[in-house]
Design a protein around this motif. Structure first.
Motif, PDB file in Angstrom:
ATOM      1  N   TRP A  28      73.957  45.749  74.662  1.00 55.79           N
ATOM      2  CA  TRP A  28      73.625  46.545  75.846  1.00 55.79           C
ATOM      3  C   TRP A  28      74.661  46.327  76.939  1.00 55.79           C
ATOM      4  CZ3 TRP A  28      70.388  49.664  73.958  1.00 55.79           C
ATOM      5  CH2 TRP A  28      69.250  49.291  73.239  1.00 55.79           C
ATOM      6  N   HIS A  29      74.965  47.413  77.669  1.00 56.07           N
ATOM      7  CA  HIS A  29      75.849  47.305  78.837  1.00 56.07           C
ATOM      8  C   HIS A  29      75.058  47.055  80.102  1.00 56.07           C
ATOM      9  CE1 HIS A  29      79.298  47.692  81.346  1.00 56.07           C
ATOM     10  NE2 HIS A  29      78.876  48.799  81.924  1.00 56.07           N
ATOM     11  N   TRP A  30      73.884  47.663  80.195  1.00 56.18           N
ATOM     12  CA  TRP A  30      72.963  47.283  81.273  1.00 56.18           C
ATOM     13  C   TRP A  30      71.520  47.507  80.857  1.00 56.18           C
ATOM     14  CZ3 TRP A  30      70.211  51.578  82.334  1.00 56.18           C
ATOM     15  CH2 TRP A  30      70.845  52.823  82.495  1.00 56.18           C
ATOM     16  N   GLN A  31      70.648  46.821  81.565  1.00 55.20           N
ATOM     17  CA  GLN A  31      69.207  46.926  81.354  1.00 55.20           C
ATOM     18  C   GLN A  31      68.534  46.917  82.713  1.00 55.20           C
ATOM     19  OE1 GLN A  31      67.479  43.953  78.767  1.00 55.20           O
ATOM     20  NE2 GLN A  31      65.389  44.313  79.499  1.00 55.20           N
ATOM     21  N   ARG A  32      67.653  47.886  82.934  1.00 55.30           N
ATOM     22  CA  ARG A  32      66.893  47.975  84.176  1.00 55.30           C
ATOM     23  C   ARG A  32      65.411  47.984  83.819  1.00 55.30           C
ATOM     24  NH1 ARG A  32      67.193  47.238  89.781  1.00 55.30           N
ATOM     25  NH2 ARG A  32      65.949  48.793  90.871  1.00 55.30           N
ATOM     26  N   ASP A  33      64.698  46.909  84.179  1.00 56.04           N
ATOM     27  CA  ASP A  33      63.272  46.831  83.903  1.00 56.04           C
ATOM     28  C   ASP A  33      62.476  47.530  84.999  1.00 56.04           C
ATOM     29  OD1 ASP A  33      63.874  45.369  81.675  1.00 56.04           O
ATOM     30  OD2 ASP A  33      63.023  43.486  82.399  1.00 56.04           O
ATOM     31  N   LYS A  87      75.780  42.307  98.336  1.00 53.94           N
ATOM     32  CA  LYS A  87      75.939  42.991  97.064  1.00 53.94           C
ATOM     33  C   LYS A  87      74.805  43.999  96.886  1.00 53.94           C
ATOM     34  CE  LYS A  87      78.202  39.155  94.660  1.00 53.94           C
ATOM     35  NZ  LYS A  87      78.114  38.257  93.471  1.00 53.94           N
ATOM     36  N   ARG A  88      75.085  45.018  96.137  1.00 58.29           N
ATOM     37  CA  ARG A  88      74.075  46.015  95.817  1.00 58.29           C
ATOM     38  C   ARG A  88      73.971  46.166  94.317  1.00 58.29           C
ATOM     39  NH1 ARG A  88      73.107  44.795 100.115  1.00 58.29           N
ATOM     40  NH2 ARG A  88      72.849  46.054 101.997  1.00 58.29           N
ATOM     41  N   VAL A  89      72.868  46.739  93.879  1.00 54.69           N
ATOM     42  CA  VAL A  89      72.676  46.930  92.454  1.00 54.69           C
ATOM     43  C   VAL A  89      73.755  47.867  91.925  1.00 54.69           C
ATOM     44  CG1 VAL A  89      71.110  47.776  90.684  1.00 54.69           C
ATOM     45  CG2 VAL A  89      70.211  46.606  92.694  1.00 54.69           C
ATOM     46  N   PRO A  90      74.466  47.495  90.867  1.00 56.26           N
ATOM     47  CA  PRO A  90      75.481  48.365  90.302  1.00 56.26           C
ATOM     48  C   PRO A  90      74.897  49.707  89.886  1.00 56.26           C
ATOM     49  CG  PRO A  90      75.626  46.157  89.382  1.00 56.26           C
ATOM     50  CD  PRO A  90      74.362  46.216  90.182  1.00 56.26           C
ATOM     51  N   SER A  91      75.740  50.724  89.842  1.00 51.41           N
ATOM     52  CA  SER A  91      75.291  52.057  89.476  1.00 51.41           C
ATOM     53  C   SER A  91      74.682  52.064  88.087  1.00 51.41           C
ATOM     54  CB  SER A  91      76.467  53.038  89.521  1.00 51.41           C
ATOM     55  OG  SER A  91      76.079  54.291  89.005  1.00 51.41           O
ATOM     56  N   MET A  92      73.558  52.762  87.958  1.00 48.39           N
ATOM     57  CA  MET A  92      72.891  52.884  86.668  1.00 48.39           C
ATOM     58  C   MET A  92      73.099  54.279  86.078  1.00 48.39           C
ATOM     59  SD  MET A  92      71.515  50.002  85.969  1.00 48.39           S
ATOM     60  CE  MET A  92      71.304  48.470  86.866  1.00 48.39           C
ATOM     61  N   GLU A 146      71.385  50.950  78.582  1.00 48.78           N
ATOM     62  CA  GLU A 146      72.586  51.703  78.210  1.00 48.78           C
ATOM     63  C   GLU A 146      73.277  50.952  77.082  1.00 48.78           C
ATOM     64  OE1 GLU A 146      75.754  52.859  81.145  1.00 48.78           O
ATOM     65  OE2 GLU A 146      76.980  51.783  79.682  1.00 48.78           O
ATOM     66  N   TYR A 147      73.527  51.659  76.000  1.00 47.47           N
ATOM     67  CA  TYR A 147      74.158  51.074  74.825  1.00 47.47           C
ATOM     68  C   TYR A 147      75.672  51.048  75.009  1.00 47.47           C
ATOM     69  CZ  TYR A 147      75.097  50.263  69.829  1.00 47.47           C
ATOM     70  OH  TYR A 147      75.514  49.748  68.629  1.00 47.47           O
ATOM     71  N   ALA A 148      76.313  49.981  74.499  1.00 47.67           N
ATOM     72  CA  ALA A 148      77.759  49.831  74.648  1.00 47.67           C
ATOM     73  C   ALA A 148      78.473  49.795  73.304  1.00 47.67           C
ATOM     74  CB  ALA A 148      78.070  48.554  75.434  1.00 47.67           C
ATOM     75  N   VAL A 197      68.413  54.239  76.021  1.00 43.41           N
ATOM     76  CA  VAL A 197      67.119  53.991  75.375  1.00 43.41           C
ATOM     77  C   VAL A 197      66.121  53.561  76.443  1.00 43.41           C
ATOM     78  CG1 VAL A 197      65.869  52.591  73.695  1.00 43.41           C
ATOM     79  CG2 VAL A 197      68.233  53.269  73.223  1.00 43.41           C
ATOM     80  N   ILE A 198      64.896  54.015  76.325  1.00 42.96           N
ATOM     81  CA  ILE A 198      63.806  53.528  77.165  1.00 42.96           C
ATOM     82  C   ILE A 198      62.746  52.940  76.246  1.00 42.96           C
ATOM     83  CG2 ILE A 198      61.970  54.103  78.792  1.00 42.96           C
ATOM     84  CD1 ILE A 198      63.713  56.331  79.870  1.00 42.96           C
TER      85      ILE A 198
END
Length: 212
Positions: free
Chosen positions: A140-145, A4-9, A133-135, A104-105
């Motif tokens: 949130w739809h995704w969060q990348r730390d 698996k790979r990290v989903p597209s951001m 990314e807001y949904a 948002v960051i």
């Protein structure tokens, strides 16, 4: 190794009213404060992700953490990963909102509950934060730390030397040292062979010694 790979951001460029995003962040910050007080992140933060949300971060040059779906986020990202860090604090100090893209960051610190002999507090230095990314519907739809991995390692070395690591954290470190992948961790590519590692190390030693 997982295939698996990290989903597209890639942001979807979906606009939302700025007032709604500001309200979302107020709700998020308040929930984080309550989660820290209780030492319970799944209860307070879990409902603020969509059912198919993705939460991820990088752990060095060849490893990522990825939790896919609210259930995994609660069980692993906000649950397992936070075991041993119940007394830590993660205060936000700056927020950037892009209402045109619905992203948002937030920039935060990672503060340990322990202090050095000089009274200064252990913390992971450098820049840390989350890209969201807001949904809609205040989720949130995704969060990348992101955080400074080198400083994180140095902080944990200092905490180990000070005898300030929780037993559950020591167990995680021990598992990783034996080559085991913790829940949610994924290798990004095949590890280099021993010969490649030795070649790379010798090349760096040569550069350090001769400048060539």
């Amino acid at each position: 190794m997982s295939d698996k790979r990290v989903p597209s951001m890639t942001p979807p460029n979906k606009a939302y009213p700025r007032e709604e995003l500001e309200e979302m962040m107020q709700k998020w910050l308040a929930a984080n404060v309550e989660a820290e007080k209780a030492g319970d992140w799944p209860t307070y933060l879990g409902p603020m992700y969509t059912e198919d949300a993705v939460y991820s971060w990088n752990i060095g040059p060849n490893e990522d953490f990825v939790a896919e779906g609210r259930s995994e986020i609660c069980d692993i990202a906000l649950g397992f990963q936070m075991h041993g860090f119940e007394e830590w604090e993660y205060p936000y100090h700056d927020i950037i909102i892009d209402e045109k893209r619905g992203t948002v960051i937030g920039f935060w610190k990672q503060l340990a509950p322990y202090r050095r002999k000089d009274g200064s507090r252990f913390e992971i230095a450098g820049i840390g934060g989350s890209w969201f990314e807001y949904a809609g519907n205040y989720q949130w739809h995704w969060q990348r730390d992101f955080f400074d991995f080198g400083n994180a390692k140095d902080c944990f070395f200092q905490l180990a030397g000070a005898g300030a690591l929780e037993p559950v954290v020591k167990k995680k470190i021990h598992q990783q040292a034996k080559g085991a992948l913790l829940p949610g961790h994924r290798k990004l590519r095949e590890e280099p062979s021993r010969w490649e590692k030795a070649r790379n190390a010798m090349a760096m030693v040569k550069i350090a010694m001769t400048g060539r």
